[in-house]
Design a protein around this motif. Structure first.
Motif, PDB file in Angstrom:
ATOM      1  N   LEU A   1      45.517  94.389  12.169  1.00 56.47           N
ATOM      2  CA  LEU A   1      45.439  93.262  13.101  1.00 56.47           C
ATOM      3  C   LEU A   1      45.336  93.812  14.520  1.00 56.47           C
ATOM      4  O   LEU A   1      46.063  94.745  14.890  1.00 56.47           O
ATOM      5  CB  LEU A   1      46.677  92.374  12.994  1.00 56.47           C
ATOM      6  CG  LEU A   1      46.688  91.286  11.918  1.00 56.47           C
ATOM      7  CD1 LEU A   1      47.966  90.456  12.043  1.00 56.47           C
ATOM      8  CD2 LEU A   1      45.474  90.389  12.009  1.00 56.47           C
ATOM      9  N   CYS A   2      44.419  93.234  15.308  1.00 54.80           N
ATOM     10  CA  CYS A   2      44.224  93.675  16.690  1.00 54.80           C
ATOM     11  C   CYS A   2      44.343  92.485  17.641  1.00 54.80           C
ATOM     12  O   CYS A   2      44.073  91.335  17.260  1.00 54.80           O
ATOM     13  CB  CYS A   2      42.840  94.298  16.886  1.00 54.80           C
ATOM     14  SG  CYS A   2      42.457  95.656  15.769  1.00 54.80           S
ATOM     15  N   ALA A   3      44.745  92.801  18.861  1.00 52.15           N
ATOM     16  CA  ALA A   3      44.685  91.785  19.904  1.00 52.15           C
ATOM     17  C   ALA A   3      43.214  91.429  20.146  1.00 52.15           C
ATOM     18  O   ALA A   3      42.361  92.307  20.254  1.00 52.15           O
ATOM     19  CB  ALA A   3      45.329  92.294  21.182  1.00 52.15           C
ATOM     20  N   LYS A   4      42.934  90.139  20.201  1.00 48.44           N
ATOM     21  CA  LYS A   4      41.550  89.689  20.315  1.00 48.44           C
ATOM     22  C   LYS A   4      40.910  90.205  21.608  1.00 48.44           C
ATOM     23  O   LYS A   4      41.540  90.238  22.664  1.00 48.44           O
ATOM     24  CB  LYS A   4      41.502  88.155  20.282  1.00 48.44           C
ATOM     25  CG  LYS A   4      40.164  87.599  19.838  1.00 48.44           C
ATOM     26  CD  LYS A   4      40.279  86.110  19.536  1.00 48.44           C
ATOM     27  CE  LYS A   4      38.990  85.564  18.962  1.00 48.44           C
ATOM     28  NZ  LYS A   4      39.094  84.132  18.643  1.00 48.44           N
ATOM     29  N   ASP A   5      39.643  90.617  21.498  1.00 48.51           N
ATOM     30  CA  ASP A   5      38.837  91.078  22.639  1.00 48.51           C
ATOM     31  C   ASP A   5      39.376  92.356  23.283  1.00 48.51           C
ATOM     32  O   ASP A   5      39.059  92.658  24.436  1.00 48.51           O
ATOM     33  CB  ASP A   5      38.721  89.979  23.706  1.00 48.51           C
ATOM     34  CG  ASP A   5      38.074  88.721  23.148  1.00 48.51           C
ATOM     35  OD1 ASP A   5      37.191  88.865  22.278  1.00 48.51           O
ATOM     36  OD2 ASP A   5      38.466  87.625  23.567  1.00 48.51           O
ATOM     37  N   SER A   6      40.192  93.122  22.543  1.00 43.58           N
ATOM     38  CA  SER A   6      40.642  94.408  23.065  1.00 43.58           C
ATOM     39  C   SER A   6      39.533  95.433  22.853  1.00 43.58           C
ATOM     40  O   SER A   6      39.181  95.752  21.711  1.00 43.58           O
ATOM     41  CB  SER A   6      41.918  94.863  22.346  1.00 43.58           C
ATOM     42  OG  SER A   6      42.275  96.166  22.744  1.00 43.58           O
ATOM     43  N   PRO A   7      38.929  96.000  23.918  1.00 46.00           N
ATOM     44  CA  PRO A   7      37.738  96.837  23.765  1.00 46.00           C
ATOM     45  C   PRO A   7      38.008  98.179  23.105  1.00 46.00           C
ATOM     46  O   PRO A   7      37.092  98.797  22.560  1.00 46.00           O
ATOM     47  CB  PRO A   7      37.245  97.014  25.202  1.00 46.00           C
ATOM     48  CG  PRO A   7      38.475  96.861  26.040  1.00 46.00           C
ATOM     49  CD  PRO A   7      39.329  95.839  25.326  1.00 46.00           C
ATOM     50  N   ASN A   8      39.245  98.660  23.121  1.00 41.55           N
ATOM     51  CA  ASN A   8      39.533  99.990  22.593  1.00 41.55           C
ATOM     52  C   ASN A   8      40.299  99.966  21.278  1.00 41.55           C
ATOM     53  O   ASN A   8      40.825 100.990  20.847  1.00 41.55           O
ATOM     54  CB  ASN A   8      40.326 100.802  23.627  1.00 41.55           C
ATOM     55  CG  ASN A   8      39.527 101.063  24.877  1.00 41.55           C
ATOM     56  OD1 ASN A   8      38.330 101.321  24.812  1.00 41.55           O
ATOM     57  ND2 ASN A   8      40.187 100.982  26.028  1.00 41.55           N
ATOM     58  N   SER A   9      40.378  98.813  20.646  1.00 45.00           N
ATOM     59  CA  SER A   9      41.095  98.733  19.379  1.00 45.00           C
ATOM     60  C   SER A   9      40.189  99.166  18.233  1.00 45.00           C
ATOM     61  O   SER A   9      38.967  99.275  18.377  1.00 45.00           O
ATOM     62  CB  SER A   9      41.588  97.302  19.136  1.00 45.00           C
ATOM     63  OG  SER A   9      40.487  96.437  18.910  1.00 45.00           O
ATOM     64  N   ARG A  10      40.796  99.396  17.088  1.00 44.98           N
ATOM     65  CA  ARG A  10      40.004  99.750  15.898  1.00 44.98           C
ATOM     66  C   ARG A  10      39.099  98.597  15.503  1.00 44.98           C
ATOM     67  O   ARG A  10      37.981  98.825  15.003  1.00 44.98           O
ATOM     68  CB  ARG A  10      40.948 100.112  14.731  1.00 44.98           C
ATOM     69  CG  ARG A  10      40.211 100.476  13.439  1.00 44.98           C
ATOM     70  CD  ARG A  10      39.421 101.755  13.607  1.00 44.98           C
ATOM     71  NE  ARG A  10      38.608 102.076  12.436  1.00 44.98           N
ATOM     72  CZ  ARG A  10      37.337 101.710  12.273  1.00 44.98           C
ATOM     73  NH1 ARG A  10      36.737 100.969  13.216  1.00 44.98           N
ATOM     74  NH2 ARG A  10      36.656 102.045  11.205  1.00 44.98           N
ATOM     75  N   CYS A  11      39.537  97.381  15.706  1.00 41.41           N
ATOM     76  CA  CYS A  11      38.703  96.226  15.367  1.00 41.41           C
ATOM     77  C   CYS A  11      37.410  96.239  16.170  1.00 41.41           C
ATOM     78  O   CYS A  11      36.334  95.924  15.649  1.00 41.41           O
ATOM     79  CB  CYS A  11      39.464  94.923  15.625  1.00 41.41           C
ATOM     80  SG  CYS A  11      41.023  94.776  14.732  1.00 41.41           S
TER      81      CYS A  11
END
Length: 735
Positions: free
Chosen positions: A634-644
Motif C-alpha cells: 500500500l502506498c500513499a496516493k500520488d507519491s512519486p517515489n513510492s514502489r507503486c
C-alpha cells in the motif's frame, strides 16, 4: 557397578587399539588394553552396557581480568542397560585449558529393569588464549546395530574469539535426544530433531563422513530425518554434526587477528562451531496401525510444542506438564532427556490419558543456560512422537504484564497494559515478523493480525490447532549497551480440532490483517469470483475450487484501510503446488510489477483493488492443486517515489530510490487451492460460464476458542531455499 565402570572408562582408549588395528598403538598398549578388557568383562555383573549415543553443548562463562575465558560443556550420554561411565574427553588440537568435570548424574532411566539410561556431566575449563580448539572422545562400543558400527568419535569444535555481533564468544547449537527411540517398521515417516541456537544463528545438521544412511534423507535446515525406503529391523545408529552460521556477516576477534565469517546464505559459509548429536533408533516389527491416539500415544494440551522456549529462574521451581492419550494400549511412562536434577511425577487420568509433571529448580551453575528437554510418551509396544523444547535460565523471572488476547474466526488481537510494563518503549517492540508493527494509545499497546500473517505459526498440539505469535523487544545491532528492559510476550489462540461442520473452513484463506505505525491497521482480501463482474465470490465452504484446464479463473485483491488516499500495488504473483509461497516449484504470473503470463487480463478497478483473469493450468509431476500467492504493497496516493509509482520494473527498467515512509512493507497473501477436475470420456460439458465446479472442504474450525498466554523467548530464523522456475508449457498438460 562403580568399580567395573571406572575400569571400562580407563580402558576406552586401549580398547580402541583392539577394535581398530590401524590405530597408532604400541604392543604394550595393545596388551594392556586386552587385559583391561578381559578384567572388565569378568567384573561386569548384570546387563551389559552398550553405548547408545551422546550430545554436547557449550557456553562461555566469565571473562577474567587476565583475558582468560571460562567455558562450560554439558555432555549427555545414553546407554543400553544401566548407566555406564561417562566417556573421557581429550584435547585434540588447540589450547583447551585443563578440563575439569563434576560427577555424572542420571537424568532418566528405565528403572530396575536396566533397559536404558541417560546421564549428564558438566565440564569446565579456563582458556587463556582466544582462538579455536577441538575436544574429542573416541571409544567403543556401540550397542549391536544393523550397520555394524563399533567405535564412536564425538568431536566438538570451539572458538573463544569475540563475535562482533554479540561481543562475546560463540555459543554452540543446542540439541538432545531421548535415550531409547523406538519406532515400528511401518510407522517411521520422519523424525524431527531439536536444532536451537542461543545466538539466533542458523543451525544446519549433517551426517558425519563415515556413517551415511542410504534409506534416510536428512533435511539439513530443519534437522529432520525422512524415510525414503524401508529400514531393516534392529538398531540404527545416527551420528550427526550440528553447525551454526551467522545470519549476517560478522567478524571474530582472537589472538591471531580478526577473521571475517560470512552469513549462512553464502555459497561456502564457515561454521562458527560444531557439536555432536548421536543416537540410536530401534526399528520394531510392523504394528497393526500407526494412528496417533489409537495405536500410539498422542500428546494433548497443555503439552509444550516441539521447539517451544520456556523461561526459568535460578532457585525457583519450574513446572512443565505433559499429557498424552492412547486407546489401544496403556501409557506407563514418559521418557525424558533433561537436566539431571529434574523430577517426574506421573498421574493416571480417565479415557487412556496419562499426565506427567516435570519439576526443575535451576541452580546458580545453570544461569544463562539454554537447556534442551526432550520427551516421549511410552507404551509397551509403541512410543509417541519425540518433542523437544528449550528452557532458558535467568536470574529472575522475565518481565510479564497484563494482557488480553482476543481470538476471532480469522484473526488474533492482543492488548497489553502499559501500566503493568513500566519502562517499556513501544517503539522498540515488534511482532515475530518485524514488518508488522504495533500501535499504542495512552494506556495500551495494541496488535492485530490474521492467523496466517505477521509470523503467526500453526502447530498441531494433538487435540487443538494452536496459532502462536509473540511481541518482543529488539536492539540496535551495533549497540554494545542498552538501557531498555528486554521483554517477550508469547500469545496464542487454540481451536479444537473436533468441531461441527457448520463452522468456518480452513481451506479458504480469510482476510489478511496487518498493523504498521504509518498506516495503522489495514487488511487485504484475496478472493476467487464466479465471473468477470467480480461481484459474486465463491463461498468459503466450497473450497477447494474445482476447475477445468484452460477455463477462465477470476481473482481479485482488495485493500481495506481507514486512510482515504492510498493505492494498492501488486508487485508479484506466483503459483505453487502447495500452500507455501516459497515452494521450490513455482510459476511466475506477475514479477517485479510486470505481468508475465500471456493469458492474464487485468481489469480496470478502484485504486485499492486488483482484479484479474487467468486461464486454469496445473503443475506437472502429479500435482492436482494450485495456490496463488501475491506480494502486495500500500502506498500513499500520488507519491512519486513510492514502489507503486515505479510500476513495472523489467530488466531494462532503472530502479530508483524508494521513499519507504510513503508505503507499507511488502506482505504476502495466498488463496487456494484451485483443484483441476479430472476429465472422463463420458463427462457432460458445462452449461454455465465454464468455471463453477466446486467440492466441499472437510477441514473445519469450531467457534469455541481457548486462549493461552505464555511468556516465551526466541526467534525463528527463516532459511531461504533455492528455487527453480517452471516453464509455462510444462504446466498445460492434459490427463
Amino acid at each position: 557397578m562403580a568399580g567395573p565402570s571406572r575400569t571400562l572408562a580407563k580402558a576406552n582408549v586401549c580398547i580402541m587399539c583392539i577394535v581398530h588395528p590401524g590405530a597408532m598403538c604400541s604392543p604394550d598398549t595393545m596388551a594392556h588394553g586386552t587385559m583391561l578388557l578381559l578384567i572388565s568383562l569378568i567384573l561386569a555383573v548384570g546387563p551389559a552396557v552398550g553405548f547408545y549415543g551422546g550430545s554436547m553443548t557449550f557456553t562461555p562463562g566469565n571473562r577474567f581480568p587476565d583475558g582468560s575465558v571460562e567455558m562450560h560443556f554439558y555432555y549427555r550420554q545414553s546407554s543400553r542397560g544401566p548407566c555406564g561411565s561417562q566417556v573421557n574427553w581429550i584435547c585434540e588440537s588447540g589450547s583447551c585449558g585443563v578440563l575439569t568435570n563434576i560427577e555424572a548424574m542420571v537424568t532418566d532411566s528405565s528403572g530396575p529393569e536396566d533397559l536404558w539410561c541417560q546421564s549428564e556431566v558438566h565440564m569446565a575449563t579456563n582458556v587463556t588464549t582466544n582462538g579455536a580448539f577441538i575436544l574429542s572422545s573416541p571409544g567403543c562400543c556401540w550397542e549391536d546395530n544393523v550397520q555394524g558400527v563399533g567405535g564412536w568419535t564425538l568431536r566438538t569444535h570451539v572458538d573463544t574469539g569475540r563475535r562482533s555481533d554479540t561481543q562475546s564468544p560463540n555459543r554452540s547449537p543446542v540439541s538432545a535426544a531421548i535415550p531409547n527411540i523406538r519406532i515400528p517398521q511401518n510407522c517411521f515417516q520422519n523424525l524431527q530433531l531439536l536444532a536451537h541456537d542461543p545466538d539466533d544463528d542458523v543451525v544446519r545438521c549433517r551426517f558425519n563422513d563415515t556413517n551415511q544412511h542410504p534409506n534416510i534423507h536428512l533435511h539439513k535446515e530443519s534437522c529432520t530425518l525422512h524415510r525414503e525406503d524401508s529400514l531393516a529391523l534392529g538398531v540404527h545408529v545416527f551420528e550427526l554434526i550440528l553447525e551454526d552460521y551467522p545470519v549476517s556477516n560478522i567478524t571474530v576477534t582472537g589472538d591471531n587477528g580478526v577473521f571475517s565469517v560470512s552469513n549462512a546464505s553464502d555459497s561456502n559459509p564457515t561454521a562458527l562451531s560444531q557439536v555432536p548429536l548421536q543416537f540410536g533408533v530401534e526399528i520394531l516389527p510392523p504394528a497393526q496401525g500407526c494412528v496417533p491416539g489409537v495405536n500410539k500415544p498422542s500428546f494433548m494440551t497443555p503439552t509444550p510444542l516441539h521447539g517451544d522456549v520456556h523461561h526459568a529462574a535460578v532457585g525457583q521451581a519450574h513446572e512443565i506438564t505433559l499429557r498424552a492419550q492412547v486407546s489401544d494400549n496403556s501409557i506407563f511412562d514418559f521418557q525424558v532427556s533433561g537436566p539431571s536434577n529434574m523430577s517426574k511425577t506421573l498421574t493416571g487420568l480417565s479415557n487412556g490419558v496419562m499426565m506427567a509433571t516435570l519439576t526443575w529448580i535451576p541452580q546458580e551453575t545453570d544461569l544463562y543456560r539454554h537447556v534442551p528437554l526432550c520427551f516421549t510418551a511410552e507404551t509397551l509396544n509403541s512410543q509417541s512422537e519425540m518433542r523437544c523444547i528449550i528452557v532458558v535460565v535467568a536470574k529472575a523471572r522475565v518481565l510479564s504484564g497484563e494482557a488480553k488476547v482476543i481470538c476471532d474466526d480469522n484473526s488474533i488481537s492482543i492488548v497489553v497494559s502499559k501500566a503493568s510494563m513500566d519502562g517499556i518503549d513501544q517503539n522498540w517492540l515488534q511482532l515475530r515478523d518485524p514488518t508488522c508493527s504495533l500501535t499504542s494509545n495512552q494506556t495500551h499497546i495494541l496488535g492485530t493480525m490474521s492467523l496466517n500473517t505477521c509470523g503467526t505459526t500453526m502447530d498441531d498440539s494433538g487435540d487443538f490447532m494452536v496459532f502462536k505469535n509473540e511481541i518482543n523487544s529488539f536492539e540496535n545491532p551495533n549497540a554494545v549497551i542498552t538501557r531498555r528492559n528486554q521483554v517477550k510476550f508469547g500469545f496464542s489462540c487454540q481451536y479444537p480440532k473436533i468441531a461441527s461442520v457448520s463452522n468456518r473452513y480452513i481451506n479458504h484463506k480469510s482476510d489478511y490483517i496487518f498493523t504498521e505505525s504509518s498506516f495503522g491497521t489495514f487488511s487485504y482480501s484475496f478472493e476467487v469470483f464466479t465471473d468477470s463482474s467480480f461481484n459474486s465470490q465463491v463461498d468459503p465452504s466450497q473450497y477447494p475450487v474445482q476447475v477445468q484446464l484452460m477455463d477462465p479463473i477470476y481473482m481479485g485483491i482488495e485493500a481495506s484501510t481507514a486512510l482515504p488516499e492510498v493505492t494498492l500495488f501488486v508487485e508479484s504473483c506466483r503459483a505453487t503446488p502447495e500452500d507455501n509461497p516459497f515452494s521450490p516449484v513455482f510459476y511466475d504470473i506477475v514479477k517485479d510489477g510486470c505481468v508475465t503470463d500471456e493469458t492474464v487480463t487485468v481489469y480496470a478497478s478502484d485504486s485499492t483493488k486488483y482484479d484479474f483473469e487467468i486461464q486454469a493450468f496445473k503443475f506437472t509431476g502429479g500435482f492436482d492443486e494450485v495456490y496463488i500467492s501475491c506480494s502486495v504493497i500500500l502506498c500513499a496516493k500520488d507519491s512519486p517515489n513510492s514502489r507503486c509509482a515505479q510500476g513495472c520494473l523489467g530488466q531494462a527498467a532503472r530502479r530508483r530510490r524508494r521513499d519507504v515512509s510513503q508505503e507499507t512493507a511488502r506482505h504476502y497473501i495466498t488463496q487456494g487451492p484451485l483443484r483441476v477436475a479430472r476429465q472422463t470420456h463420458n463427462s457432460a460439458a458445462s452449461t454455465d460460464s465454464g468455471f463453477l465446479h466446486v467440492s466441499t472442504s472437510t477441514g473445519v474450525f469450531a467457534g469455541l476458542f481457548v486462549v493461552s498466554i505464555a511468556v516465551v523467548v526466541g526467534m525463528l530464523v527463516y532459511n531461504a531455499k533455492r528455487t527453480r522456475s517452471v516453464d509455462r508449457m510444462q504446466l498445460l498438460s492434459s490427463f
